[in-house]
Design an enzyme around this catalytic site. Sequence first.
Site, mmCIF file in Angstrom:
data_model
loop_
_atom_site.group_PDB
_atom_site.id
_atom_site.type_symbol
_atom_site.label_atom_id
_atom_site.label_comp_id
_atom_site.label_asym_id
_atom_site.label_seq_id
_atom_site.Cartn_x
_atom_site.Cartn_y
_atom_site.Cartn_z
ATOM 1 N N LYS A 144 9.848 7.726 -9.973
ATOM 2 C CA LYS A 144 8.864 6.641 -9.963
ATOM 3 C C LYS A 144 9.167 5.643 -8.831
ATOM 4 O O LYS A 144 10.248 5.698 -8.212
ATOM 5 C CB LYS A 144 8.890 5.960 -11.339
ATOM 6 C CG LYS A 144 8.430 6.889 -12.482
ATOM 7 C CD LYS A 144 8.550 6.211 -13.846
ATOM 8 C CE LYS A 144 8.042 7.105 -14.968
ATOM 9 N NZ LYS A 144 8.192 6.480 -16.307
ATOM 10 N N TYR A 184 -1.459 9.891 -16.870
ATOM 11 C CA TYR A 184 -1.060 9.276 -18.141
ATOM 12 C C TYR A 184 -2.221 9.199 -19.138
ATOM 13 O O TYR A 184 -2.192 8.355 -20.049
ATOM 14 C CB TYR A 184 -0.479 7.891 -17.888
ATOM 15 C CG TYR A 184 0.971 7.907 -17.430
ATOM 16 C CD1 TYR A 184 1.959 8.544 -18.190
ATOM 17 C CD2 TYR A 184 1.374 7.271 -16.257
ATOM 18 C CE1 TYR A 184 3.294 8.554 -17.772
ATOM 19 C CE2 TYR A 184 2.705 7.274 -15.844
ATOM 20 C CZ TYR A 184 3.661 7.918 -16.614
ATOM 21 O OH TYR A 184 4.982 7.917 -16.209
ATOM 22 N N PHE A 229 0.428 -0.827 -23.278
ATOM 23 C CA PHE A 229 1.157 -0.907 -22.006
ATOM 24 C C PHE A 229 0.522 -0.053 -20.910
ATOM 25 O O PHE A 229 1.060 0.033 -19.804
ATOM 26 C CB PHE A 229 2.624 -0.492 -22.206
ATOM 27 C CG PHE A 229 2.821 0.875 -22.820
ATOM 28 C CD1 PHE A 229 2.776 2.026 -22.042
ATOM 29 C CD2 PHE A 229 3.053 1.012 -24.191
ATOM 30 C CE1 PHE A 229 2.957 3.283 -22.600
ATOM 31 C CE2 PHE A 229 3.231 2.272 -24.765
ATOM 32 C CZ PHE A 229 3.181 3.406 -23.961
ATOM 33 N N ARG A 256 14.407 16.935 -19.763
ATOM 34 C CA ARG A 256 14.307 15.721 -20.586
ATOM 35 C C ARG A 256 15.699 15.217 -20.980
ATOM 36 O O ARG A 256 15.935 14.005 -21.044
ATOM 37 C CB ARG A 256 13.479 15.996 -21.846
ATOM 38 C CG ARG A 256 12.024 16.335 -21.588
ATOM 39 C CD ARG A 256 11.161 15.146 -21.313
ATOM 40 N NE ARG A 256 11.055 14.244 -22.436
ATOM 41 C CZ ARG A 256 10.195 13.221 -22.503
ATOM 42 N NH1 ARG A 256 9.365 12.972 -21.480
ATOM 43 N NH2 ARG A 256 10.157 12.438 -23.542
ATOM 44 N N THR A 316 13.354 7.654 -23.491
ATOM 45 C CA THR A 316 12.320 6.850 -22.824
ATOM 46 C C THR A 316 12.770 5.417 -22.573
ATOM 47 O O THR A 316 12.586 4.881 -21.475
ATOM 48 C CB THR A 316 11.028 6.848 -23.677
ATOM 49 O OG1 THR A 316 10.602 8.206 -23.858
ATOM 50 C CG2 THR A 316 9.923 6.049 -23.019
ATOM 51 N N ARG A 328 18.371 7.862 -16.862
ATOM 52 C CA ARG A 328 17.968 6.531 -17.334
ATOM 53 C C ARG A 328 19.145 5.761 -17.904
ATOM 54 O O ARG A 328 19.240 4.536 -17.743
ATOM 55 C CB ARG A 328 16.853 6.669 -18.369
ATOM 56 C CG ARG A 328 15.498 7.069 -17.758
ATOM 57 C CD ARG A 328 14.532 7.504 -18.841
ATOM 58 N NE ARG A 328 13.170 7.756 -18.344
ATOM 59 C CZ ARG A 328 12.241 8.387 -19.060
ATOM 60 N NH1 ARG A 328 12.515 8.829 -20.276
ATOM 61 N NH2 ARG A 328 11.036 8.577 -18.556
ATOM 62 N N ASN A 376 11.805 2.716 -15.823
ATOM 63 C CA ASN A 376 12.778 3.736 -16.228
ATOM 64 C C ASN A 376 12.934 4.898 -15.240
ATOM 65 O O ASN A 376 13.389 5.976 -15.601
ATOM 66 C CB ASN A 376 12.509 4.210 -17.664
ATOM 67 C CG ASN A 376 11.164 4.910 -17.817
ATOM 68 O OD1 ASN A 376 10.440 5.090 -16.827
ATOM 69 N ND2 ASN A 376 10.843 5.302 -19.031
ATOM 70 N N HIS A 404 10.022 10.364 -14.366
ATOM 71 C CA HIS A 404 9.157 11.038 -15.349
ATOM 72 C C HIS A 404 9.548 12.501 -15.449
ATOM 73 O O HIS A 404 9.883 13.123 -14.451
ATOM 74 C CB HIS A 404 7.691 10.956 -14.907
ATOM 75 C CG HIS A 404 6.789 11.880 -15.671
ATOM 76 N ND1 HIS A 404 6.232 11.533 -16.881
ATOM 77 C CD2 HIS A 404 6.390 13.162 -15.430
ATOM 78 C CE1 HIS A 404 5.511 12.554 -17.347
ATOM 79 N NE2 HIS A 404 5.583 13.552 -16.478
ATOM 80 N N GLU A 407 0.479 19.028 -15.786
ATOM 81 C CA GLU A 407 0.933 18.083 -14.759
ATOM 82 C C GLU A 407 1.146 18.774 -13.412
ATOM 83 O O GLU A 407 0.811 18.221 -12.360
ATOM 84 C CB GLU A 407 2.204 17.373 -15.243
ATOM 85 C CG GLU A 407 1.906 16.411 -16.397
ATOM 86 C CD GLU A 407 3.120 15.855 -17.110
ATOM 87 O OE1 GLU A 407 2.939 15.089 -18.076
ATOM 88 O OE2 GLU A 407 4.276 16.175 -16.729
HETATM 89 P P1 DAT Z 1 8.503 9.452 -21.336
HETATM 90 O O1 DAT Z 1 8.354 8.911 -19.934
HETATM 91 O O2 DAT Z 1 9.919 9.393 -21.796
HETATM 92 O O3 DAT Z 1 7.869 10.811 -21.509
HETATM 93 P P2 DAT Z 1 6.176 8.420 -22.732
HETATM 94 O O4 DAT Z 1 5.463 9.641 -22.256
HETATM 95 O O5 DAT Z 1 6.112 8.124 -24.197
HETATM 96 O O6 DAT Z 1 7.717 8.443 -22.320
HETATM 97 O O7 DAT Z 1 5.621 7.132 -21.965
HETATM 98 C C1 DAT Z 1 5.383 7.204 -20.578
HETATM 99 C C2 DAT Z 1 5.943 5.961 -19.935
HETATM 100 O O8 DAT Z 1 5.273 4.822 -20.462
HETATM 101 C C3 DAT Z 1 7.424 5.715 -20.218
HETATM 102 O O9 DAT Z 1 8.268 6.402 -19.327
HETATM 103 C C4 DAT Z 1 7.519 4.230 -20.050
HETATM 104 C C5 DAT Z 1 6.182 3.731 -20.555
HETATM 105 N N1 DAT Z 1 6.281 3.331 -21.957
HETATM 106 C C6 DAT Z 1 6.394 4.147 -23.027
HETATM 107 N N2 DAT Z 1 6.477 3.450 -24.168
HETATM 108 C C7 DAT Z 1 6.411 2.149 -23.811
HETATM 109 C C8 DAT Z 1 6.441 0.910 -24.526
HETATM 110 N N3 DAT Z 1 6.567 0.876 -25.846
HETATM 111 N N4 DAT Z 1 6.365 -0.226 -23.802
HETATM 112 C C9 DAT Z 1 6.255 -0.203 -22.459
HETATM 113 N N5 DAT Z 1 6.208 0.918 -21.729
HETATM 114 C C10 DAT Z 1 6.293 2.073 -22.393
HETATM 115 MG MG MG Z 2 5.912 11.402 -21.436
#
Ligand code: DAT
Ligand code: MG
Length: 150
Positions: A11, A51, A59, A87, A93, A104, A114, A117, A128
């Site tokens: 990112k 996304y 968020f 992962r 996350t 991370r 973080n 991805h 993706e």
């Molecule tokens: P990951 O990136 O671990 O697959 P995710 O797909 O649930 O996690 O979410 C995508 C991204 O969105 C994640 O890397 C950071 C952001 N995110 C997720 N949950 C969040 C939250 N509760 N508050 C703020 N940002 C969040």
């Molecule tokens: Mg994800």
Amino acid sequence: EKMEQTFIMIKPDGVQRGLVGEIICRFEKKGFYLKGLKFITVDQSFAEKHYADLSAKPFFAGLVEYIISGPVVAMIWEGKGVVATGRTIIGATNPAASAPGTIRGDFAIDIGRNVIHGSDSVESARKEIALWFPEGPVNWQNSLHPWIYE
Ligand code: DAT
Ligand code: MG
């Protein structure tokens, strides 16, 4: 062996913080094969597509803004179990919960910064990769293959 591919993206914060080499190094040294790599900035509609599953989350807008805030490194990595192991290499996350030794866990503090991805399933990896690499993966075979797989 059953090979899989996953989509990994460094990112904008990972790029700005100079973590590109370190992150690629971890996937490379593990034994995964690099099958695609591009350094690009994406626009809002592209980030929203990436996304899409999170569009109802509070968020979402901030997440999209963050992803389009600078260039990212988009990659395809291949190997046995690379989706799940990718992962694991990335960590939880929320960096506050990511184990030390994960990307991370080692390099991030806040969930909204973080660093990286990774696809969460074989099916989302397929989607993706199709979105980010419509031209498909680079076709090559690593000559060390028999030294990594039995
Ligand atoms: P990951 O990136 O671990 O697959 P995710 O797909 O649930 O996690 O979410 C995508 C991204 O969105 C994640 O890397 C950071 C952001 N995110 C997720 N949950 C969040 C939250 N509760 N508050 C703020 N940002 C969040
Ligand atoms: Mg994800």
